[in-house]
Write an enzyme that holds these catalytic residues in place. Structure first.
Site, PDB file in Angstrom:
ATOM      1  N   MET A  10       0.844  -1.194   0.000  1.00  0.00           N
ATOM      2  CA  MET A  10       0.000   0.000   0.000  1.00  0.00           C
ATOM      3  C   MET A  10       0.880   1.245   0.000  1.00  0.00           C
ATOM      4  O   MET A  10       1.681   1.445   0.914  1.00  0.00           O
ATOM      5  CB  MET A  10      -0.933  -0.011   1.223  1.00  0.00           C
ATOM      6  CG  MET A  10      -1.974  -1.122   1.165  1.00  0.00           C
ATOM      7  SD  MET A  10      -3.030  -1.225   2.630  1.00  0.00           S
ATOM      8  CE  MET A  10      -1.933  -2.059   3.785  1.00  0.00           C
ATOM      9  N   MET A  11       0.711   2.053  -1.034  1.00  0.00           N
ATOM     10  CA  MET A  11       1.537   3.242  -1.190  1.00  0.00           C
ATOM     11  C   MET A  11       1.386   4.175   0.009  1.00  0.00           C
ATOM     12  O   MET A  11       0.272   4.434   0.473  1.00  0.00           O
ATOM     13  CB  MET A  11       1.151   4.000  -2.472  1.00  0.00           C
ATOM     14  CG  MET A  11       1.462   3.236  -3.752  1.00  0.00           C
ATOM     15  SD  MET A  11       3.224   2.903  -3.967  1.00  0.00           S
ATOM     16  CE  MET A  11       3.853   4.573  -4.173  1.00  0.00           C
ATOM     17  N   GLN A  62       7.579  -5.400  -4.176  1.00  0.00           N
ATOM     18  CA  GLN A  62       6.694  -5.199  -5.322  1.00  0.00           C
ATOM     19  C   GLN A  62       7.284  -4.170  -6.267  1.00  0.00           C
ATOM     20  O   GLN A  62       7.619  -3.054  -5.859  1.00  0.00           O
ATOM     21  CB  GLN A  62       5.292  -4.752  -4.914  1.00  0.00           C
ATOM     22  CG  GLN A  62       4.370  -4.728  -6.145  1.00  0.00           C
ATOM     23  CD  GLN A  62       2.977  -4.261  -5.870  1.00  0.00           C
ATOM     24  OE1 GLN A  62       2.751  -3.100  -5.533  1.00  0.00           O
ATOM     25  NE2 GLN A  62       1.993  -5.159  -6.052  1.00  0.00           N
ATOM     26  N   CYS A  92      -2.440  -1.458  -9.804  1.00  0.00           N
ATOM     27  CA  CYS A  92      -2.586  -0.091  -9.296  1.00  0.00           C
ATOM     28  C   CYS A  92      -3.239   0.800 -10.351  1.00  0.00           C
ATOM     29  O   CYS A  92      -2.787   0.827 -11.506  1.00  0.00           O
ATOM     30  CB  CYS A  92      -1.225   0.471  -8.901  1.00  0.00           C
ATOM     31  SG  CYS A  92      -1.315   2.143  -8.223  1.00  0.00           S
ATOM     32  N   LYS A 131       0.535  -9.601  -8.921  1.00  0.00           N
ATOM     33  CA  LYS A 131      -0.673  -9.104  -8.249  1.00  0.00           C
ATOM     34  C   LYS A 131      -1.462  -8.320  -9.279  1.00  0.00           C
ATOM     35  O   LYS A 131      -0.959  -7.344  -9.845  1.00  0.00           O
ATOM     36  CB  LYS A 131      -0.341  -8.221  -7.054  1.00  0.00           C
ATOM     37  CG  LYS A 131      -1.594  -7.779  -6.292  1.00  0.00           C
ATOM     38  CD  LYS A 131      -1.259  -7.052  -4.999  1.00  0.00           C
ATOM     39  CE  LYS A 131      -2.520  -6.820  -4.171  1.00  0.00           C
ATOM     40  NZ  LYS A 131      -3.452  -5.850  -4.778  1.00  0.00           N
ATOM     41  N   GLY A 204      -9.053  -7.878  -1.591  1.00  0.00           N
ATOM     42  CA  GLY A 204     -10.086  -6.905  -1.889  1.00  0.00           C
ATOM     43  C   GLY A 204     -11.268  -6.972  -0.933  1.00  0.00           C
ATOM     44  O   GLY A 204     -11.995  -7.963  -0.905  1.00  0.00           O
ATOM     45  N   GLY A 230      -5.607  -5.737   3.266  1.00  0.00           N
ATOM     46  CA  GLY A 230      -5.060  -4.421   2.994  1.00  0.00           C
ATOM     47  C   GLY A 230      -5.381  -3.437   4.099  1.00  0.00           C
ATOM     48  O   GLY A 230      -4.811  -3.475   5.184  1.00  0.00           O
ATOM     49  N   ARG A 231      -6.365  -2.575   3.828  1.00  0.00           N
ATOM     50  CA  ARG A 231      -6.657  -1.491   4.775  1.00  0.00           C
ATOM     51  C   ARG A 231      -7.083  -1.999   6.154  1.00  0.00           C
ATOM     52  O   ARG A 231      -6.805  -1.354   7.161  1.00  0.00           O
ATOM     53  CB  ARG A 231      -7.733  -0.582   4.181  1.00  0.00           C
ATOM     54  CG  ARG A 231      -7.189   0.335   3.079  1.00  0.00           C
ATOM     55  CD  ARG A 231      -8.289   0.985   2.292  1.00  0.00           C
ATOM     56  NE  ARG A 231      -9.006   0.013   1.475  1.00  0.00           N
ATOM     57  CZ  ARG A 231     -10.181   0.253   0.908  1.00  0.00           C
ATOM     58  NH1 ARG A 231     -10.790   1.411   1.099  1.00  0.00           N
ATOM     59  NH2 ARG A 231     -10.754  -0.669   0.151  1.00  0.00           N
TER      60      ARG A 231
END
Length: 337
Positions: A10-11, A62, A92, A131, A204, A230-231
């Site tokens: 995650m950027m 990545q 992305c 990915k 996701g 992720g989040r």
């Protein structure tokens, strides 16, 4: 490599400090760097871009890019730094990524993705993985996902992490692309059912370990190889403290927020001694007390005090004490009631 749980790249979030903190919560999950473009690695400061602490293993690098030669060289450099896997970003949706012809827009060019992956695989001995999204814009995901996977599989790639959404590059912001396109978990399960020899992980919208366990359930005859959070892992990192037991069958005790910060403390002390600002490390801890008494005070203290010049671990101690005091007050009130 056991891929049952991984933490998404995650950027601006999954930097080396974030990964060290997540490792304090789970010893098993596979961690990922933020995406780093191949040209940046070829022309930039390797230590700044790629440096990491040994505590982070297993950790994957990545890459972003679409030039096979550049990606191969960047992969070699990443492997020399000690990364356990090299992953290509084909998901992305940011404007910068589109203008550079990499990320999600590569879903339109499955053979180019395969060429890139063949170059990476040929350059390194560690696993080379993809990915991706299930498609972009007006593509039929039932075609685009399989074309991308099959082209890469023909090049010898066997591991795929699939973000189960389309990327709508026309009309949606990168933020909206994380939420608006509908999830199609069934398509990812179909991919695994029809390509059982491949390793397929799902990503996701997975909000907690209950949902992660549900995705790993094989009651429909499909056994996915892994789940990528992720989040949820970033905003409520304490859930990772149960991951080793729940997803890997570890017999070790769960790691609570206090224990995780205690484990993270030597890392923070070492980085402070190198001149790293405390806030660069504590910003990744803000959600770890989510749902506990004193969580708001914990966040406020870290947010306000960690940015002050010379801030040290006494700030972390202050924030922890605020939680302990709030929990003690709640316990006293509960007994009195």
């Amino acid at each position: 490599m056991n891929r049952r749980l991984s933490i998404a790249p995650m950027m601006d979030w999954t930097d080396r400090h974030c990964r060290a903190f997540h490792r304090a919560l789970t010893t098993r999950a596979l961690l990922y760097t933020e995406m780093v473009t191949a040209p940046a690695i070829l022309h930039g400061d390797h230590q700044r871009l790629l440096g990491f602490d040994a505590v982070e293993h297993p950790v994957a690098l990545q890459l972003g890019g679409s030039d096979p030669d550049q990606l191969a060289e960047a992969a070699r450099i990443g492997e020399a730094f000690g990364y356990d896997e090299i992953n290509l970003n084909v998901g992305c949706p940011s404007d910068r990524v589109q203008s550079g012809r990499f990320g999600a827009c590569l879903m339109r060019e499955p053979q180019l993705v395969a060429d890139c992956m063949a170059a990476i695989k040929g350059a390194v001995a560690v696993p080379a993985t993809v990915k991706c999204r299930i498609g972009v814009d007006d593509q039929d995901p039932q075609v685009s996902l399989f074309e991308t996977v099959d082209a890469c599989a023909a090049a010898g790639i066997d591991t795929f992490i699939v973000h189960a959404r389309m990327a709508w590059l026309k009309g949606l912001s990168p933020k909206e692309n994380r939420d608006v396109p509908p999830l199609d978990y069934a398509l990812v399960r179909r991919l695994k059912r029809e390509r059982p020899h491949l390793s397929v992980s799902i990503n996701g919208g997975i909000a907690n370990l209950d949902e992660a366990e549900a995705h790993l359930d094989d009651s429909d005859g499909v056994q996915l190889d892994g789940v990528m959070l992720g989040r949820a892992a970033y905003h409520e990192p304490a859930i990772l403290g149960e991951a080793d037991r729940r997803l890997y069958g570890a017999s070790t005790p769960d790691v609570d927020a206090f224990a995780a910060i205690d484990r993270y403390r030597p890392y923070m002390a070492a980085r402070l001694a190198e001149g790293v600002h405390l806030a660069a490390m504590t910003r990744h801890m803000l959600g770890v007390m989510h749902g506990r008494a004193g969580a708001r005070a914990f966040r406020r203290i870290l947010t306000v005090e960690a940015i002050r010049p010379g801030a040290g671990l006494e700030v972390v101690d202050h924030a922890l004490e605020a939680v302990r005091e709030a929990e003690a007050r709640r316990e006293t009130a509960s007994r009195a009631a």
